[in-house]
Motif scaffolding. Sequence first.
Motif, short mmCIF file in Angstrom:
data_model
loop_
_atom_site.label_atom_id
_atom_site.label_comp_id
_atom_site.label_asym_id
_atom_site.label_seq_id
_atom_site.Cartn_x
_atom_site.Cartn_y
_atom_site.Cartn_z
N GLU A 136 25.32 72.03 7.32
CA GLU A 136 26.27 70.93 7.20
C GLU A 136 25.94 70.11 5.96
OE1 GLU A 136 29.11 70.45 8.70
OE2 GLU A 136 29.32 68.74 7.37
N GLY A 137 26.64 70.42 4.87
CA GLY A 137 26.33 69.78 3.59
C GLY A 137 26.66 68.30 3.54
N SER A 138 27.36 67.78 4.54
CA SER A 138 27.68 66.35 4.48
C SER A 138 26.53 65.50 5.01
CB SER A 138 28.96 66.05 5.26
OG SER A 138 28.74 66.30 6.63
N TYR A 139 25.54 66.13 5.64
CA TYR A 139 24.32 65.40 6.06
C TYR A 139 23.67 64.82 4.80
CZ TYR A 139 19.46 64.88 7.66
OH TYR A 139 18.20 64.42 7.94
N PHE A 140 23.26 63.55 4.88
CA PHE A 140 22.68 62.92 3.70
C PHE A 140 21.46 63.68 3.19
CE2 PHE A 140 25.18 59.25 4.94
CZ PHE A 140 25.57 58.78 3.71
N GLY A 141 20.71 64.23 4.12
CA GLY A 141 19.54 65.00 3.71
C GLY A 141 18.33 64.11 3.50
N PRO A 142 17.14 64.72 3.66
CA PRO A 142 15.90 63.94 3.59
C PRO A 142 15.72 63.17 2.28
CG PRO A 142 15.47 66.31 3.76
CD PRO A 142 16.90 66.11 4.06
N ALA A 143 16.07 63.75 1.14
CA ALA A 143 15.79 63.05 -0.12
C ALA A 143 16.55 61.73 -0.20
CB ALA A 143 16.16 63.93 -1.31
N ALA A 144 17.82 61.73 0.23
CA ALA A 144 18.59 60.49 0.19
C ALA A 144 17.98 59.47 1.14
CB ALA A 144 20.05 60.77 0.55
N ILE A 145 17.51 59.92 2.29
CA ILE A 145 16.92 59.00 3.26
C ILE A 145 15.60 58.43 2.72
CG2 ILE A 145 16.11 58.72 5.63
CD1 ILE A 145 18.03 61.01 6.40
N VAL A 146 14.82 59.30 2.07
CA VAL A 146 13.58 58.83 1.44
C VAL A 146 13.88 57.72 0.43
CG1 VAL A 146 11.89 59.53 -0.32
CG2 VAL A 146 12.13 60.86 1.77
N ASN A 147 14.92 57.92 -0.36
CA ASN A 147 15.22 56.93 -1.38
C ASN A 147 15.87 55.68 -0.82
OD1 ASN A 147 14.51 58.00 -4.22
ND2 ASN A 147 15.25 59.75 -3.05
N ASP B 252 26.52 61.32 9.63
CA ASP B 252 25.78 62.14 8.66
C ASP B 252 24.43 61.55 8.31
OD1 ASP B 252 27.73 64.09 8.45
OD2 ASP B 252 28.92 62.81 7.13
N GLY B 253 24.03 60.54 9.06
CA GLY B 253 22.78 59.85 8.73
C GLY B 253 21.58 60.37 9.48
N VAL B 254 20.63 59.47 9.75
CA VAL B 254 19.32 59.88 10.26
C VAL B 254 19.37 60.56 11.63
CG1 VAL B 254 17.89 58.26 9.01
CG2 VAL B 254 18.99 57.53 11.11
N TRP B 255 20.39 60.28 12.44
CA TRP B 255 20.41 60.87 13.78
C TRP B 255 20.68 62.37 13.73
CZ3 TRP B 255 17.97 57.39 16.11
CH2 TRP B 255 18.21 56.05 15.85
N ARG B 256 21.06 62.88 12.58
CA ARG B 256 21.25 64.32 12.44
C ARG B 256 19.93 65.05 12.31
NH1 ARG B 256 26.66 66.42 10.13
NH2 ARG B 256 26.99 67.34 12.16
N CYS B 257 18.89 64.33 11.94
CA CYS B 257 17.59 64.98 11.71
C CYS B 257 17.05 65.52 13.02
CB CYS B 257 16.62 63.97 11.10
SG CYS B 257 14.92 64.52 11.10
N ARG B 258 16.53 66.77 12.98
CA ARG B 258 15.99 67.40 14.19
C ARG B 258 14.47 67.39 14.21
NH1 ARG B 258 20.56 67.24 14.25
NH2 ARG B 258 22.13 68.81 14.69
N THR B 259 13.87 66.61 13.32
CA THR B 259 12.42 66.49 13.26
C THR B 259 11.71 67.84 13.19
OG1 THR B 259 12.96 65.01 15.08
CG2 THR B 259 10.83 64.74 14.11
N THR B 260 12.18 68.73 12.32
CA THR B 260 11.54 70.03 12.21
C THR B 260 10.45 70.07 11.15
OG1 THR B 260 13.30 70.66 10.71
CG2 THR B 260 13.50 71.41 12.97
N PHE B 261 10.31 69.00 10.39
CA PHE B 261 9.23 68.87 9.39
C PHE B 261 9.31 69.87 8.24
CE2 PHE B 261 7.46 66.37 12.79
CZ PHE B 261 6.77 65.38 12.14
N ASN B 262 10.40 70.61 8.08
CA ASN B 262 10.52 71.49 6.92
C ASN B 262 10.41 70.67 5.64
OD1 ASN B 262 11.08 73.61 8.55
ND2 ASN B 262 12.91 74.26 7.46
N CYS B 263 11.02 69.49 5.64
CA CYS B 263 11.06 68.67 4.43
C CYS B 263 9.67 68.20 4.04
CB CYS B 263 12.00 67.50 4.63
SG CYS B 263 11.72 66.60 6.16
#
Lengths: 276, 141
Positions: free
Chosen positions: A204-215, A239-250
């Motif tokens: 799902e490319g609309s998820y902000f993604g870890p880098a945007a959340i980090v910044n 599309d924000g933080v609640w989408r994260c599944r805490t898989t630690f890939n990032c």
Amino acid sequence: MTASATSAASAQDNTSAGQDKTNAAGSRGSQPPVPEGAITITVKIRRFNTEFDDEPRWESFQVPALPTDRVLNLLHHVKWYLDGTLTFRRSCAHGICGSDAMRINGVNRLACKVLVKDLLAGGGKATTITIEPIKGLPVHKDLLVDMEPFFEAFRAVKPYLINYGQEPTRERIQSAADRERFDDTTKCILCACCTTSCPVYWTEGSYFGPAAIVNAHRFIFDSRDEAAEERLDILNDVDGVWRCRTTFNCTDACPRGIQVTKAIQEVKRALLFKRV
Amino acid sequence: MATTTDQQLVLARPRAPRRPAARRNNFELYSWMFMRISGMALVILVLGHLLIMNILDGGVHRINWGFVAGRWASPFWRLWDLLMLWLAQLHGGNGLRTVINDYARKDATRFWLKMALYVSMVLIVSLGTLVIFTFDPNITN
Ligand code: SF4
Ligand code: SF4
Ligand code: FES
């Protein structure tokens, strides 16, 4: 040595121009002397020329390398001496600019920070290193991807200082403890290793993604900034933080060692307890 | 084809926002929290249920109409089953909603999958609730 010579010859066959001096389109010509102690490594690259290919294909090159070489050196060798059409980004070559994120042996790394000795096959077996473009972003050519969706998410979290007060005449003072709170997330070089290792982002490319959340984290927890609320609202949506599944890939992928998942959890906590 | 300078250059505005503005509600936050809390409750409810139904005295072989009637004579077990039904449905349904959000490629697919999900959830929850509340142990007589 013989292996690299044959691959040079095959690269020559591939070039339709067939010019005399150069051994491949756009490359620098004859190969440099192979250094003492070099081993031949198979570099398997996922190539895709959107102009001619219907789908990506694998291409292997035999490259002489020292154990202390970086993967970026292997790519340079291919581009400069074997096949000049290979396309990838890099600029600093020292892990600072964040341009050469790629999937090396299946994990996202900066090519300029991975050493060949860490990828050698044990037991005297021949080593193959696979290199693919980072996943989840459209491929322009070979290892070069369109970074725009990644930067769009970055811009959307307002990654700049917002302060509604009077502009001070001197520096904005901050205590060492306040600075410490977002120290980790200031280290981001926007390489996209994290976002393109995230399984949620792949699908799902609309998820902000870890880098945007980090910044976003970098400014949310900055005592000089006043727009934490705005950014938290943005990251509280679908599309924000609640989408994260805490898989630690990032966290595993980040070349700067940023605790990415931890930063995401801190943003979640700020939302849950309405406290920054 | 050469481009001359008199031609007007058309460029997209570089900073134009592409995402809809944030909706400013806490739905995702609450659903995230619900998943954690209901998950913990379900561990107890479901494991307890499995223990009673499948392991304790004779296990699954003693389950029949009379056994269920006996258990449901007590409001405690009715409440247990009711909670289990609702939490499991909402927990699983919300999980599937996230899976659909993640994996559906087209908006239409996403919409119809979610509709199918919601309809099935409503059906199962209402049927189950109806049975738990209107169960009549003497129906065979
Ligand atoms: S921890 Fe979250 S953001 Fe990081 S890779 Fe996993 S799902 Fe993506
Ligand atoms: S958080 Fe790390 S992996 Fe992600 S963009 Fe920044 S430096 Fe790269
Ligand atoms: S080339 Fe700059 S980070 Fe690798």
